[in-house]
Design a protein around this motif. Structure first.
Motif, PDB file in Angstrom:
ATOM      1  N   GLU A  71      -5.046   4.515  -5.866  1.00 31.21           N
ATOM      2  CA  GLU A  71      -5.527   4.926  -4.543  1.00 31.21           C
ATOM      3  C   GLU A  71      -6.755   4.123  -4.107  1.00 31.21           C
ATOM      4  O   GLU A  71      -6.932   3.852  -2.913  1.00 31.21           O
ATOM      5  N   SER A  88      -5.367   7.598   3.302  1.00 31.27           N
ATOM      6  CA  SER A  88      -5.875   7.069   2.027  1.00 31.27           C
ATOM      7  C   SER A  88      -7.201   7.715   1.639  1.00 31.27           C
ATOM      8  O   SER A  88      -7.441   8.033   0.465  1.00 31.27           O
ATOM      9  N   SER A 143       0.462   4.115  -2.839  1.00 32.81           N
ATOM     10  CA  SER A 143       0.269   5.531  -2.495  1.00 32.81           C
ATOM     11  C   SER A 143       1.385   6.405  -3.049  1.00 32.81           C
ATOM     12  O   SER A 143       1.141   7.520  -3.542  1.00 32.81           O
ATOM     13  N   THR A 200       0.826  -1.215   0.000  1.00 37.58           N
ATOM     14  CA  THR A 200       0.000   0.000   0.000  1.00 37.58           C
ATOM     15  C   THR A 200       0.857   1.262   0.000  1.00 37.58           C
ATOM     16  O   THR A 200       0.460   2.282  -0.571  1.00 37.58           O
TER      17      THR A 200
END
Length: 311
Positions: free
Chosen positions: A231, A256, A212, A208
């Motif tokens: 995203e 996020s 990102s 993740t």
């Protein structure tokens, strides 16, 4: 601290029992660690003493005590950096880099891990003090070494290699080299994706992060549609992590939500912007009310993005 150095020198001159010396080094480190959250002055004294004793021992017998010296430098330099003495930390790191560089040239297999760690630490310290070009130089050297190691053993070195790819990308973005950074972040993501598919629990966090990082770079490069896809994937995974362990993953999940909300705003999708920014604000508000010092930055960010979505 000249007085402390002189005191340590007297101690080392009178030491001959190796077991006792090792116990002394362990004691200095343990006491420093124990007081780290209670009294920074005491921790500073013991970590500095650990460094001085290790250096004096190294000067007597470099082969025997070099590992202890390196460890003591890592310990003291990280403590100094965390307590806003970054210049002193950088100076210490330069000292040990020269030692490790020579050791690495003589025996790469034995010293590659220490040397890579030292290079990446120094790159991070330099970046934090605004020395962006120097930071890039150290990250590039670390990447060059790690790439060869990764190509020879992907399982062992995949984490280190992808982390340094992302580190170098961040440094390159600092000086406006966004396209080059995107290439590195794509490579890191391509490596981490199958690793995450095979072992999601072990790679959730790193995967993740890669999603990102690349999404942010693409967004800044005007490639908003692709950024949103990444995203959405990062948010899907982080939502599951947040549900399973909200205390640990709440910050990542909020970030996020804000990232995706601002991306939809750039893409003129106001309804989606409002949905994600509102959720971020609603999660962050009670956290801020319970601990303003800890959550003020993230609350301000969520409040700003939510306010923008209402305009």
């Amino acid at each position: 601290n000249t007085k402390n150095y002189s005191y340590c020198k007297k101690i080392v001159m009178n030491l001959s029992n190796e077991n006792y010396i090792i116990k002394l080094l362990e004691f200095l480190n343990d006491i420093g660690m124990r007081f780290n959250e209670l009294n920074k002055s005491i921790t500073s004294y013991y970590f500095e003493s650990l460094y001085f004793v290790s250096k004096l021992l190294y000067n007597q017998n470099s082969n025997k005590w070099v590992t202890k010296l390196i460890t003591s430098v890592f310990t003291l330099s990280i403590f100094l950096r965390n307590n806003f003495k970054t210049n002193e930390s950088i100076k210490l790191q330069f000292e040990i880099i020269e030692i490790l560089k020579n050791l690495y040239k003589k025996n790469p297999t034995k010293w590659n891990n220490f040397y890579i760690t030292c290079l990446t630490n120094q790159a991070a310290f330099l970046r934090n003090t605004g020395n962006k070009i120097e930071s890039i130089k150290f990250n590039k050297e670390a990447l060059s070494i790690t790439k060869c190691l990764y190509e020879s053993d992907t399982d062992i070195w995949c984490y280190h290699y992808t982390t340094i790819l992302n580190n170098l990308a961040m440094s390159l973005k600092d000086v406006g080299h966004v396209s080059e950074a995107i290439e590195l972040e794509r490579e890191a993501l391509c490596i981490r994706k199958p690793l995450h598919e095979n072992d999601p629990i072990s790679w959730n966090k790193e995967y993740t992060i890669s999603l990102s990082n690349l999404a942010t770079s693409l967004k800044n490069n005007g490639q908003v549609e692709e950024a949103i896809e990444l995203e959405i994937e990062a948010l899907r995974i982080r939502k599951s992590m947040y549900i399973n362990d909200p205390d640990i993953y709440v910050e990542n999940y909020i970030s996020s939500l804000i990232n995706l909300g601002t991306s939809f705003y750039k893409y003129n999708k106001i309804e989606e912007t409002l949905e994600y920014c509102k959720e971020a604000y609603e999660i962050t508000k009670p956290l801020y009310e319970s601990n303003q010092n800890k959550w003020s930055d993230l609350f301000t960010k969520s409040l700003s993005s939510f306010g923008t979505s209402l305009e």
